[in-house]
Design an enzyme around this catalytic site. Structure first.
Site, short mmCIF file in Angstrom:
data_model
loop_
_atom_site.label_atom_id
_atom_site.label_comp_id
_atom_site.label_asym_id
_atom_site.label_seq_id
_atom_site.Cartn_x
_atom_site.Cartn_y
_atom_site.Cartn_z
N LYS A 43 6.15 3.37 0.42
CA LYS A 43 6.25 2.47 -0.75
C LYS A 43 5.55 3.09 -1.96
O LYS A 43 6.10 3.14 -3.06
CB LYS A 43 5.59 1.13 -0.39
CG LYS A 43 5.90 0.01 -1.34
CD LYS A 43 5.20 -1.30 -0.93
CE LYS A 43 5.54 -1.74 0.48
NZ LYS A 43 5.04 -3.10 0.79
N LYS A 74 -3.26 0.56 5.87
CA LYS A 74 -3.21 -0.88 6.12
C LYS A 74 -4.34 -1.23 7.06
O LYS A 74 -4.79 -0.38 7.85
CB LYS A 74 -1.87 -1.24 6.78
CG LYS A 74 -1.42 -2.65 6.54
CD LYS A 74 -0.63 -2.77 5.24
CE LYS A 74 -0.14 -4.18 4.99
NZ LYS A 74 0.72 -4.25 3.81
N THR A 107 4.99 -9.56 -6.39
CA THR A 107 6.02 -9.07 -5.47
C THR A 107 7.32 -9.86 -5.64
O THR A 107 8.42 -9.28 -5.62
CB THR A 107 5.49 -9.13 -4.02
OG1 THR A 107 4.29 -8.35 -3.97
CG2 THR A 107 6.49 -8.59 -3.03
N1 LIG Z 1 1.42 -10.39 -1.02
C1 LIG Z 1 2.12 -9.36 -1.46
O1 LIG Z 1 2.13 -9.05 -2.64
C2 LIG Z 1 2.94 -8.56 -0.53
C3 LIG Z 1 3.25 -9.00 0.74
N2 LIG Z 1 4.17 -8.32 1.48
C4 LIG Z 1 4.59 -8.79 2.78
O2 LIG Z 1 5.20 -10.08 2.66
C5 LIG Z 1 4.95 -10.85 3.83
C6 LIG Z 1 4.27 -12.14 3.44
O3 LIG Z 1 3.05 -11.85 2.80
P1 LIG Z 1 2.30 -12.92 1.89
O4 LIG Z 1 3.31 -13.79 1.24
O5 LIG Z 1 1.33 -12.17 1.07
O6 LIG Z 1 1.53 -13.75 2.99
P2 LIG Z 1 0.96 -15.25 2.88
O7 LIG Z 1 -0.09 -15.33 3.90
O8 LIG Z 1 0.65 -15.61 1.48
O9 LIG Z 1 2.23 -16.13 3.30
C7 LIG Z 1 2.86 -16.00 4.51
C8 LIG Z 1 3.82 -17.15 4.68
O10 LIG Z 1 4.52 -16.98 5.91
C9 LIG Z 1 4.42 -18.18 6.66
N3 LIG Z 1 4.51 -17.86 8.07
C10 LIG Z 1 3.60 -17.34 8.91
N4 LIG Z 1 4.12 -17.18 10.13
C11 LIG Z 1 5.40 -17.61 10.05
C12 LIG Z 1 6.47 -17.70 10.96
N5 LIG Z 1 6.32 -17.31 12.23
N6 LIG Z 1 7.67 -18.20 10.53
C13 LIG Z 1 7.83 -18.59 9.25
N7 LIG Z 1 6.85 -18.52 8.33
C14 LIG Z 1 5.66 -18.03 8.73
C15 LIG Z 1 3.08 -18.79 6.26
O11 LIG Z 1 3.09 -20.17 6.59
P3 LIG Z 1 1.90 -21.17 6.14
O12 LIG Z 1 2.10 -21.37 4.66
O13 LIG Z 1 2.21 -22.39 6.94
O14 LIG Z 1 0.63 -20.47 6.49
C16 LIG Z 1 3.13 -18.52 4.76
O15 LIG Z 1 3.91 -19.48 4.10
C17 LIG Z 1 4.14 -9.94 4.74
O16 LIG Z 1 5.01 -9.22 5.57
C18 LIG Z 1 3.47 -9.00 3.77
O17 LIG Z 1 3.10 -7.78 4.37
C19 LIG Z 1 4.77 -7.18 1.02
C20 LIG Z 1 4.47 -6.69 -0.21
C21 LIG Z 1 3.46 -7.28 -1.05
O1 LIG Z 2 -0.58 -6.48 -2.09
C1 LIG Z 2 -1.26 -5.46 -2.27
O2 LIG Z 2 -2.04 -5.28 -3.18
C2 LIG Z 2 -1.20 -4.35 -1.33
C3 LIG Z 2 0.16 -3.97 -1.07
C4 LIG Z 2 0.56 -4.23 0.30
O3 LIG Z 2 -0.21 -4.40 1.20
C5 LIG Z 2 1.99 -4.27 0.54
O4 LIG Z 2 2.75 -3.93 -0.36
O5 LIG Z 2 2.36 -4.63 1.66
#
Ligand SMILES: NC(=O)C1=CN([C@@H]2O[C@H](COP(=O)(O)OP(=O)(O)OC[C@H]3O[C@@H](n4cnc5c(N)ncnc54)[C@H](OP(=O)(O)O)[C@@H]3O)[C@@H](O)[C@H]2O)C=CC1
Ligand SMILES: O=C(O)CCC(=O)C(=O)O
Length: 377
Positions: free
Chosen positions: A65, A77, A149
């Site tokens: 990435k 990570k 994101t």
């Molecule tokens: N944050 C970022 O900027 C980035 C994140 N990502 C990826 O995106 C994904 C989500 O990250 P992020 O949004 O930050 O995480 P968060 O912790 O903010 O949110 C995760 C969400 O997924 C839900 N969840 C957890 N388990 C399940 C499941 N089994 N089925 C359905 N929903 C589920 C959670 O539910 P609840 O609300 O009930 O806890 C929550 O709503 C990850 O794979 C992460 O690596 C990738 C790039 C950047």
């Molecule tokens: O969200 C970040 O700052 C780190 C980036 C990351 O972990 C991701 O892109 O999955």
């Protein structure tokens, strides 16, 4: 084969560290995959069922990435084996101990992933510094709060929708995981006229073909509720979410949720990978054969780390959001061009894009994965 090094190939991992402190308890792992481009940036994931293998796969996704996005950072990570919803005081103790355990690991810049937020990054800053995704009061660009994101994903969708031949306005979409990535992707796509027809979180899933009100759902989540508390929708099982007919299906939670067992039930034109590694390689190949365009994670969801990197180097929020838009539009277009010119799967085309830059950087080094120069890290 030597089983002590199960994940190694030409790109890494450079270091794998396990952290353990029984008094808390703290169990965590850090994988620094490849630092040929600079210190590794990648989020910390807190969940009870993480594994070191998942950590390695996520670190590799970060290597690709960061390289594809043209950032001066390698990939890494970290995972912490714990319930992210533990009481705040306890979480603070665990996160602070985790930061202390890695205080000398200068090849890694701490960042947020699932189960972490700006508050956690502030605790890490207080312990060791070397962290991104900070609250604005501490000079950060709060990427999760702002939806960096989701902003990037919404631009990738413009290119993907064009390629698939449907307009974004009116396109039906489903979001699995309504957290930092999922809810903001829904918000930015809603602003472009797309219609959210299904959503889920850790507590369940809902659908409404007439459309779900994104602002209302976000408000519900902000008050500590679940998508299942939303009144004007049918409750469905988490598993049924995959069958909803739509133009865009957006995984935004855990790994491998689209796999050989359920890929045949997806009823969409495109999969936009908001989550990291949400599709098994086999499922991606099957989707390609069916003509479903699958945008790989490290191309579409790079908005967070672009923002994080720009925060690290002192940029403003406005400049960071401009860079996300420009880089993600460009990378999505380039990936499609390589895919078509060389008859590759989307992920193969994306990897070729990232690996070309990585290999050039690695060729400048005495050791391929890292540099020994003072202040390089
Ligand atoms: N944050 C970022 O900027 C980035 C994140 N990502 C990826 O995106 C994904 C989500 O990250 P992020 O949004 O930050 O995480 P968060 O912790 O903010 O949110 C995760 C969400 O997924 C839900 N969840 C957890 N388990 C399940 C499941 N089994 N089925 C359905 N929903 C589920 C959670 O539910 P609840 O609300 O009930 O806890 C929550 O709503 C990850 O794979 C992460 O690596 C990738 C790039 C950047
Ligand atoms: O969200 C970040 O700052 C780190 C980036 C990351 O972990 C991701 O892109 O999955």
């Amino acid at each position: 084969m030597d089983t002590s090094f199960p994940y190694c190939d030409q790109f890494g991992p450079f270091k794998v560290i396990h952290l353990y402190e029984p008094s808390l308890p703290l169990k965590a792992a850090l994988v620094v995959d490849n630092v040929a481009l600079g210190p590794a940036i990648g989020g910390i994931r807190m969940a009870e069922d993480v594994t070191t293998e998942e950590c390695f796969r996520l670190a590799r996704a970060m290597t690709y990435k960061n390289a594809a996005a043209g950032l001066p950072h390698g990939g890494g990570k970290a995972v912490i084996w714990a319930d992210p919803k533990m009481p705040p005081q306890r979480k603070q103790e665990v996160v602070r101990a985790f930061a202390q355990g890695l205080r000398n690991e200068e090849s890694y810049v701490f960042a947020p992933d699932m189960g972490m937020d700006e508050q956690c990054m502030a605790w890490i800053r207080d312990e060791v510094g070397r962290v991104v995704g900070l609250p604005s009061e501490l000079g950060g660009i709060p990427l999760d709060e702002l939806g960096a994101t989701g902003w990037g994903l919404s631009h990738a969708v413009e290119v993907i929708a064009g390629e698939c031949g449907f307009p974004v306005a009116g396109a039906r979409f489903v979001v699995q995981g309504f957290g930092a990535v999922g809810k903001h992707a829904a918000r930015f796509l809603g602003d472009k006229g797309a219609v959210l027809v299904g959503a889920s979180d850790s507590r369940g899933a809902i659908r409404n073909e007439q459309g779900l009100d994104v602002a209302r759902l976000i408000a519900l989540k902000q008050q500590g509720g679940s998508v299942v508390d939303y009144p004007d929708a049918s409750a469905i099982s988490a598993d049924e979410l995959i069958e909803i007919q739509c133009e865009l299906w957006i995984p935004a939670a855990r790994p491998d949720v689209i796999n050989r067992a359920n890929v045949g039930r997806l009823n969409t034109r495109a999969v936009i990978q908001g989550a990291n590694i949400p599709c098994t390689p086999e499922a991606e190949a099957l989707l390609h054969r069916r003509g479903v365009l699958c945008l790989p994670d490290f191309i579409g969801n790079a908005g967070g780390v672009i923002c994080a990197s720009m925060e690290y180097h002192g940029a403003t929020q406005a400049t960071a959001f401009e860079a996300i838009e420009e880089k993600i539009l460009r990378n999505t277009e380039q990936m499609l061009a390589i895919m078509k010119a060389q008859s590759l799967l989307p992920r193969q085309a994306a990897e070729s894009l990232a690996q070309t830059r990585l290999q050039r950087a690695m060729a400048y080094r005495r050791y391929s994965l890292f540099s020994t120069a003072p202040h390089f890290l």
